[in-house]
Design an enzyme around this catalytic site. Structure first.
Site, short mmCIF file in Angstrom:
data_model
loop_
_atom_site.label_atom_id
_atom_site.label_comp_id
_atom_site.label_asym_id
_atom_site.label_seq_id
_atom_site.Cartn_x
_atom_site.Cartn_y
_atom_site.Cartn_z
N HIS A 36 48.70 60.54 59.35
CA HIS A 36 48.96 60.43 60.83
C HIS A 36 49.91 61.29 61.42
O HIS A 36 51.02 61.72 60.95
CB HIS A 36 49.96 59.05 60.79
CG HIS A 36 49.91 58.41 61.89
ND1 HIS A 36 50.52 56.97 62.40
CD2 HIS A 36 49.53 58.51 63.12
CE1 HIS A 36 50.43 56.56 63.40
NE2 HIS A 36 49.70 57.57 64.19
N HIS A 145 56.75 56.07 62.96
CA HIS A 145 55.83 56.82 63.85
C HIS A 145 55.96 58.43 63.53
O HIS A 145 57.22 58.85 63.94
CB HIS A 145 55.68 56.46 65.14
CG HIS A 145 54.52 55.81 65.53
ND1 HIS A 145 54.57 54.46 65.78
CD2 HIS A 145 53.31 56.44 66.17
CE1 HIS A 145 53.20 54.24 66.04
NE2 HIS A 145 52.53 55.22 66.53
N SER A 196 59.83 53.81 66.12
CA SER A 196 60.05 55.07 66.51
C SER A 196 61.05 55.92 65.90
O SER A 196 61.95 55.51 65.45
CB SER A 196 60.49 55.16 67.97
OG SER A 196 60.93 56.41 68.60
N GLU A 382 47.18 50.07 63.22
CA GLU A 382 48.91 49.89 63.25
C GLU A 382 49.55 48.68 63.38
O GLU A 382 49.69 48.15 64.45
CB GLU A 382 49.39 51.05 64.40
CG GLU A 382 48.55 52.25 64.34
CD GLU A 382 49.22 53.60 65.28
OE1 GLU A 382 50.18 53.74 65.12
OE2 GLU A 382 48.25 54.14 65.82
N TYR A 421 46.26 48.78 67.45
CA TYR A 421 47.50 48.40 67.06
C TYR A 421 47.34 46.76 66.67
O TYR A 421 46.28 46.16 67.35
CB TYR A 421 48.72 48.30 68.11
CG TYR A 421 49.28 49.61 68.09
CD1 TYR A 421 50.33 49.64 67.70
CD2 TYR A 421 48.67 50.83 68.95
CE1 TYR A 421 50.95 51.21 67.75
CE2 TYR A 421 49.13 52.07 69.05
CZ TYR A 421 50.29 52.02 68.38
OH TYR A 421 50.74 53.55 68.56
N ASP A 554 49.84 80.08 57.22
CA ASP A 554 50.35 79.34 58.39
C ASP A 554 50.64 77.72 58.36
O ASP A 554 50.65 77.19 59.14
CB ASP A 554 48.46 79.55 59.24
CG ASP A 554 47.45 78.71 58.40
OD1 ASP A 554 47.72 78.14 57.52
OD2 ASP A 554 46.46 78.86 58.84
N SER A 556 53.29 77.38 56.66
CA SER A 556 54.77 77.64 56.38
C SER A 556 55.61 77.15 57.63
O SER A 556 54.84 77.28 58.86
CB SER A 556 55.09 79.02 55.96
OG SER A 556 54.25 79.41 54.88
N THR A 559 56.49 79.71 60.40
CA THR A 559 55.48 80.51 61.07
C THR A 559 54.82 79.81 62.36
O THR A 559 54.78 78.44 61.92
CB THR A 559 54.39 81.17 60.46
OG1 THR A 559 53.64 80.12 59.77
CG2 THR A 559 54.88 81.98 59.33
#
Length: 622
Positions: A36, A145, A196, A382, A421, A554, A556, A559
């Site tokens: 997700h 979330h 949240s 969800e 949901y 890419d 990491s 970066t």
């Protein structure tokens, strides 16, 4: 909108697995679960609502996803070995808030009194080791979330759960680049519907006052001003703080796990027409699910990401202005669908829209896999906190009533197909975002509870063979093509792809940002032609071996890769390296790997790989 998963590519994955492995991997024992994120590539889900939201269906993204899933299954299959599984559970504190507390309060007082919090704080960890006790990997389920990165972010990333996974894998896979190495740490979704990570809570961004009210609105500026922030200085910082807390707890639970999971393996799966489930409320009364529809508050968004059109949450009345626009463009919703969804005022009657293809799924997967005394329920959406608690309790009670005591039931969210949901019947009445997005109506949760109890009963009584398969999901042809056409990439006159336009400075201190800009090409080309495994590398010069060693790719965290689109196929690619305190002093360079689309007159387009290398620069310690 959430970037989630689709049934049709599940069918695609299962078909390809069957052609390779026969009946080993099947619809009943394979769960596809989205860890997700809201910062991923879109356009791979066939239902029209999602196709519109992602500006067309992207076949190359779809193929890339399916190939990637199959590749990971192949790697796991090849590396399979005898081992043991241990389970552990523990609370993670200080990383969640309920983002719809007013909905939660609609649940009966007697039910709420049984819980100490309006979110589920428990993390469940499965630890996998080989017979020597050496680490193989872990799966953790936790309700949060992944919206620490807000909707102003345009970088592909895996958010807080991905950062937790990244930290644990980096620690266990010493000397490997991210995304490589044998140890896998999966942080999976659970009943996160109303949860949240933006723990400072909702505040009016213009005045700073709290907007933790039933409609999440501000006195000045309405709902567009009401936004929840995370604990960090910015969204990157918040993602790291929340992700690190999950990583710490998972690591502790992994280290101390001692309860072995033993016993038989079982699995059950059905396809169900979710628009037409009859639910027995008691011995005399029934209710029904509805054709899918989204309510007004869906357009409001949440305190984690507002909708932008100044819709508010908690709307139980429609608006003549928007109703008229909808009726003109899409036609009127039927009385039947309006009645079925009450008190939801319908904004989009998706279940009655089928041009060019159905707007939402009717056929949905329900599935349970059991490992000994652990039951993993694969939820196609969800669930809110209380919805998850009710389902876990019902499934556990169903197993117990058939003599299978003390099952641990895990809610694994966002599995197999995405259906938005699922709130409780009581939360549905308040019609905040999660309820407006409960697409099969007020009795959706009751229907799932009935369906999952039926699967649990089949497993407990060993009658899985008698379960009906249910109606297969459709597979659509000719999906809406992307609105953004594929154009030929061009380099400026006198330059070629990968040329350095802006080199790095000759010297940096740790904590600074090294930045290089190259002549670029559309990064989407790289999904079609996988010559390179990464868009970028940071490399350090090793004098002893007179060679360059890759220190970052890419994936990491330090970066960042930006693509800047210009006119007529011209574009630039900028690579940033946020030099960490742990960087060794020495000589470094940055490389960029891309693919350009080339088309000669009367010939098919070809995708060509190229690379660019920056001049070397030095990193010194402060």
């Amino acid at each position: 909108m959430d970037s989630e998963k689709s049934s049709e590519w599940r069918s695609d994955v299962l078909n390809r697995l069957q052609s390779k492995y026969g009946s080993l991997y099947r619809r009943d024992n394979v769960i596809l679960s989205g860890t997700h994120t809201h910062s991923g590539p879109a356009g791979y889900f066939q239902y029209t609502v999602f196709v519109i939201a992602s500006e067309g269906f992207s076949n190359r993204t779809f193929q890339h996803m399916v190939t990637g899933i199959l590749k990971s299954i192949d790697i796991a299959h090849t590396n399979m070995k005898p081992g043991k599984i241990f389970i552990n559970k523990g609370n993670v504190d200080g990383v969640q808030i309920n983002r719809s507390p007013y909905s939660y309060l609609q649940n009966p007082q007697s039910e709420r009194a049984r819980y100490s919090s309006n979110t589920d704080k428990e993390m469940v960890v499965l630890k996998m080791v080989d017979l020597n006790g050496d680490d193989l990997g872990l799966i953790s389920w936790f309700a949060i979330h992944p919206v620490s990165m807000n909707n102003s972010n345009h970088l592909v990333n895996s958010d807080n759960v991905g950062y937790a996974s990244y930290l644990l894998e980096q620690e266990k896979n010493k000397g490997y680049l991210p995304g490589q190495g044998p140890f896998v740490a999966a942080f999976a979704s659970s009943n996160l519907g109303d949860v949240s990570p933006n723990i400072l809570g909702p505040r009016c961004i213009n005045t700073g006052e709290s907007c933790d009210n039933a409609n999440s609105t501000c006195p000045i500026g309405g709902s567009n001003m009401c936004i929840a922030k995370g604990p960090g200085q910015d969204m990157f910082d918040s993602t790291q703080i929340i992700g690190r807390a999950m990583y710490q707890r998972a690591k502790e639970l992994y280290a101390s796990a001692s309860q072995e999971v033993t016993g038989p393996l079982a699995s059950a799966h059905q396809w169900v027409d979710m628009t037409n489930v009859t639910i027995w409320l008691n011995s005399t009364h029934t209710a029904k699910t509805c054709k899918p529809a989204l309510g007004y508050s869906f357009a409001a968004g949440t305190i984690d990401g507002v909708g932008g059109l100044n819709f508010t949450q908690g709307k139980t009345e429609g608006d003549p202005f928007w109703d008229t626009i909808r009726d003109q463009i899409l036609g009127k919703p039927s009385e039947e669908i309006k009645e079925c969804h009450r008190p939801k005022p319908i904004l989009l009657h998706t279940g009655e829209l089928s041009k060019p293809h159905p707007w939402h799924p009717d056929i949905v997967d329900v599935q349970i896999i059991t490992l000994g005394s652990l039951a993993i329920t694969a939820i196609p959406g969800e669930f809110t906190t209380m919805s998850g608690r009710r389902l876990r309790e019902a499934v556990q009670a169903e197993f117990a009533s058939h003599g299978v005591q003390n099952m641990t039931v895990v809610i694994s969210g966002l599995c197999n197909v995405y259906t938005h949901y699922i709130t409780t019947y009581e939360e549905y009445q308040a019609q905040r975002y999660e309820a407006a997005s409960t697409i099969y109506g007020p009795h959706t949760l009751s229907a799932y509870i009935q369906l999952f109890r039926n699967l649990a009963k089949a497993i407990a009584t060993d009658t899985v063979a008698n379960l009906s398969r249910g109606p297969e999901p459709p597979f659509f042809q000719q999906l809406i093509v992307p609105l953004i056409p594929n154009i030929v990439d061009r380099a400026p006159i006198g330059r070629t792809f990968g040329d350095v336009l802006q080199p790095a400075k000759p010297e940096y201190r740790v904590g600074e940002v090294a930045e290089v800009t190259f002549v670029g090409a559309n990064p989407k080309n790289s999904a079609q032609n996988e010559t390179h495994q990464t868009f970028l590398t940071v490399e350090k010069y090793e004098a002893t071996s007179t060679s360059w060693q890759i220190v970052c790719n890419d994936a990491s965290w330090e970066t960042r890769f930006y693509w800047h689109k210009g006119l007529l196929g011209l574009s630039n690619a900028t690579v940033e390296w946020h030099i960490p305190d742990t960087a060794q002093p020495g000589i470094y360079r940055i490389r960029y790997f891309g693919h350009n689309r080339k088309q000669d007159i009367l010939k098919p387009a070809v995708i060509l790989s190229f690379e660019g290398t920056s001049p070397a620069f030095e990193v010194v310690t402060t």
